[in-house]
Motif scaffolding. Structure first.
Motif, mmCIF file in Angstrom:
data_model
loop_
_atom_site.group_PDB
_atom_site.id
_atom_site.type_symbol
_atom_site.label_atom_id
_atom_site.label_comp_id
_atom_site.label_asym_id
_atom_site.label_seq_id
_atom_site.Cartn_x
_atom_site.Cartn_y
_atom_site.Cartn_z
ATOM 1 N N ARG A 73 -7.114 -27.104 -17.286
ATOM 2 C CA ARG A 73 -7.661 -26.520 -16.067
ATOM 3 C C ARG A 73 -6.944 -26.996 -14.813
ATOM 4 N NH1 ARG A 73 -14.008 -26.546 -16.339
ATOM 5 N NH2 ARG A 73 -13.582 -25.484 -14.410
ATOM 6 N N THR A 74 -5.684 -27.372 -14.956
ATOM 7 C CA THR A 74 -4.917 -27.766 -13.771
ATOM 8 C C THR A 74 -4.543 -26.502 -13.000
ATOM 9 O OG1 THR A 74 -2.828 -27.699 -14.967
ATOM 10 C CG2 THR A 74 -3.963 -29.828 -14.900
ATOM 11 N N LYS A 75 -4.439 -26.648 -11.687
ATOM 12 C CA LYS A 75 -4.162 -25.496 -10.830
ATOM 13 C C LYS A 75 -2.870 -24.788 -11.234
ATOM 14 C CE LYS A 75 -4.026 -24.076 -6.025
ATOM 15 N NZ LYS A 75 -4.157 -24.477 -4.633
ATOM 16 N N SER A 76 -1.880 -25.570 -11.668
ATOM 17 C CA SER A 76 -0.594 -24.978 -12.037
ATOM 18 C C SER A 76 -0.700 -24.070 -13.266
ATOM 19 C CB SER A 76 0.445 -26.074 -12.296
ATOM 20 O OG SER A 76 0.049 -26.869 -13.403
ATOM 21 N N ILE A 77 -1.792 -24.189 -14.006
ATOM 22 C CA ILE A 77 -2.015 -23.325 -15.166
ATOM 23 C C ILE A 77 -3.143 -22.331 -14.900
ATOM 24 C CG2 ILE A 77 -2.746 -23.279 -17.594
ATOM 25 C CD1 ILE A 77 -1.224 -25.921 -17.943
ATOM 26 N N VAL A 78 -4.191 -22.762 -14.218
ATOM 27 C CA VAL A 78 -5.346 -21.894 -13.984
ATOM 28 C C VAL A 78 -4.978 -20.657 -13.172
ATOM 29 C CG1 VAL A 78 -7.589 -21.716 -12.818
ATOM 30 C CG2 VAL A 78 -7.095 -23.680 -14.263
ATOM 31 N N VAL A 79 -4.254 -20.826 -12.082
ATOM 32 C CA VAL A 79 -3.913 -19.677 -11.239
ATOM 33 C C VAL A 79 -3.038 -18.673 -11.993
ATOM 34 C CG1 VAL A 79 -2.791 -18.923 -9.113
ATOM 35 C CG2 VAL A 79 -4.328 -20.889 -9.065
ATOM 36 N N PRO A 80 -1.967 -19.101 -12.667
ATOM 37 C CA PRO A 80 -1.206 -18.125 -13.458
ATOM 38 C C PRO A 80 -2.054 -17.456 -14.544
ATOM 39 C CG PRO A 80 0.120 -20.067 -13.095
ATOM 40 C CD PRO A 80 -1.272 -20.393 -12.611
ATOM 41 N N ARG A 81 -2.965 -18.200 -15.165
ATOM 42 C CA ARG A 81 -3.845 -17.618 -16.192
ATOM 43 C C ARG A 81 -4.738 -16.553 -15.558
ATOM 44 N NH1 ARG A 81 -7.134 -22.036 -17.890
ATOM 45 N NH2 ARG A 81 -5.458 -22.623 -19.285
ATOM 46 N N GLN A 82 -5.286 -16.853 -14.388
ATOM 47 C CA GLN A 82 -6.139 -15.877 -13.719
ATOM 48 C C GLN A 82 -5.339 -14.651 -13.284
ATOM 49 O OE1 GLN A 82 -7.921 -18.446 -10.750
ATOM 50 N NE2 GLN A 82 -9.818 -18.568 -11.923
ATOM 51 N N ILE A 83 -4.115 -14.867 -12.828
ATOM 52 C CA ILE A 83 -3.259 -13.737 -12.450
ATOM 53 C C ILE A 83 -2.940 -12.899 -13.688
ATOM 54 C CG2 ILE A 83 -0.965 -13.090 -11.618
ATOM 55 C CD1 ILE A 83 -1.255 -15.386 -9.544
ATOM 56 N N ALA A 84 -2.690 -13.546 -14.809
ATOM 57 C CA ALA A 84 -2.449 -12.804 -16.057
ATOM 58 C C ALA A 84 -3.674 -11.960 -16.404
ATOM 59 C CB ALA A 84 -2.118 -13.768 -17.197
ATOM 60 N N ASN A 85 -4.856 -12.567 -16.322
ATOM 61 C CA ASN A 85 -6.088 -11.833 -16.597
ATOM 62 C C ASN A 85 -6.247 -10.649 -15.638
ATOM 63 O OD1 ASN A 85 -7.098 -13.388 -18.742
ATOM 64 N ND2 ASN A 85 -8.019 -14.849 -17.352
ATOM 65 N N TYR A 86 -5.822 -10.842 -14.413
ATOM 66 C CA TYR A 86 -5.915 -9.803 -13.394
ATOM 67 C C TYR A 86 -4.945 -8.647 -13.692
ATOM 68 C CZ TYR A 86 -5.564 -7.659 -8.758
ATOM 69 O OH TYR A 86 -5.541 -6.780 -7.710
ATOM 70 N N LEU A 87 -3.751 -8.978 -14.174
ATOM 71 C CA LEU A 87 -2.725 -7.960 -14.401
ATOM 72 C C LEU A 87 -2.816 -7.269 -15.764
ATOM 73 C CD1 LEU A 87 0.363 -9.738 -12.819
ATOM 74 C CD2 LEU A 87 -0.891 -7.767 -11.911
ATOM 75 N N ILE A 88 -3.339 -7.931 -16.760
ATOM 76 C CA ILE A 88 -3.375 -7.357 -18.111
ATOM 77 C C ILE A 88 -4.033 -5.972 -18.140
ATOM 78 C CG2 ILE A 88 -4.358 -7.619 -20.437
ATOM 79 C CD1 ILE A 88 -3.704 -10.640 -20.194
ATOM 80 N N PRO A 89 -5.157 -5.745 -17.454
ATOM 81 C CA PRO A 89 -5.742 -4.395 -17.501
ATOM 82 C C PRO A 89 -4.833 -3.310 -16.909
ATOM 83 C CG PRO A 89 -7.353 -5.964 -16.694
ATOM 84 C CD PRO A 89 -6.033 -6.675 -16.759
ATOM 85 N N THR A 90 -3.950 -3.692 -16.006
ATOM 86 C CA THR A 90 -3.019 -2.735 -15.405
ATOM 87 C C THR A 90 -1.992 -2.248 -16.422
ATOM 88 O OG1 THR A 90 -3.254 -3.850 -13.276
ATOM 89 C CG2 THR A 90 -1.316 -2.445 -13.547
ATOM 90 N N TYR A 91 -1.609 -3.109 -17.328
ATOM 91 C CA TYR A 91 -0.516 -2.820 -18.251
ATOM 92 C C TYR A 91 -0.956 -2.545 -19.679
ATOM 93 C CZ TYR A 91 2.239 -4.307 -14.326
ATOM 94 O OH TYR A 91 2.775 -4.397 -13.082
ATOM 95 N N THR A 92 -2.247 -2.638 -19.944
ATOM 96 C CA THR A 92 -2.741 -2.400 -21.307
ATOM 97 C C THR A 92 -4.042 -1.608 -21.251
ATOM 98 O OG1 THR A 92 -4.174 -4.345 -21.508
ATOM 99 C CG2 THR A 92 -1.844 -4.664 -22.033
ATOM 100 N N ASP A 93 -4.479 -1.196 -22.402
ATOM 101 C CA ASP A 93 -5.784 -0.539 -22.538
ATOM 102 C C ASP A 93 -6.791 -1.490 -23.182
ATOM 103 O OD1 ASP A 93 -4.893 1.871 -21.453
ATOM 104 O OD2 ASP A 93 -4.165 2.573 -23.394
ATOM 105 N N LEU A 94 -6.494 -2.784 -23.154
ATOM 106 C CA LEU A 94 -7.384 -3.759 -23.784
ATOM 107 C C LEU A 94 -8.712 -3.838 -23.051
ATOM 108 C CD1 LEU A 94 -4.913 -6.733 -24.416
ATOM 109 C CD2 LEU A 94 -5.813 -5.133 -26.109
ATOM 110 N N SER A 95 -9.769 -4.035 -23.813
ATOM 111 C CA SER A 95 -11.087 -4.267 -23.216
ATOM 112 C C SER A 95 -11.125 -5.684 -22.653
ATOM 113 C CB SER A 95 -12.174 -4.111 -24.278
ATOM 114 O OG SER A 95 -12.086 -5.179 -25.219
ATOM 115 N N LEU A 96 -12.103 -5.966 -21.817
ATOM 116 C CA LEU A 96 -12.237 -7.321 -21.269
ATOM 117 C C LEU A 96 -12.453 -8.332 -22.392
ATOM 118 C CD1 LEU A 96 -14.400 -6.669 -18.085
ATOM 119 C CD2 LEU A 96 -11.918 -6.864 -18.270
ATOM 120 N N LYS A 97 -13.189 -7.945 -23.405
ATOM 121 C CA LYS A 97 -13.408 -8.816 -24.565
ATOM 122 C C LYS A 97 -12.085 -9.116 -25.272
ATOM 123 C CE LYS A 97 -15.933 -9.015 -28.918
ATOM 124 N NZ LYS A 97 -16.835 -8.312 -29.833
#
Length: 84
Positions: free
Chosen positions: A15-39
């Protein structure tokens, strides 16, 4: 690659900031590039359930308006992926 961290680090429990922010950005961008459900997104990034993804979406949306660095990062990542 953009944040110079590995996929393993994105999926880690760290949960370090250097990993959390990129992880959150990935979560934010994944729906844009895939049809994956939130689950399904939660499963891909090794999170318990979709509520973590929802939190990331809201967090990054909020940060984007207040933080030019994060807004710029998202814009550059979209450009690298050839989507605006």
């Amino acid at each position: 690659k953009y944040f110079k961290i590995t996929a393993k680090q994105i999926r880690s429990k760290k949960r370090t900031k250097s990993i959390v922010v990129p992880r959150q950005i990935a979560n934010y961008l994944i729906p844009t590039y895939t049809d994956l459900s939130l689950k399904d997104i939660a499963a891909k990034v090794n999170r318990k359930d979709h509520s973590t993804v929802i939190h990331a979406l809201k967090k990054i949306e909020s940060l984007k308006s207040d933080n030019q660095i994060i807004a710029g990062d998202i814009s550059r990542i979209n450009s690298l992926l050839n989507v605006d």
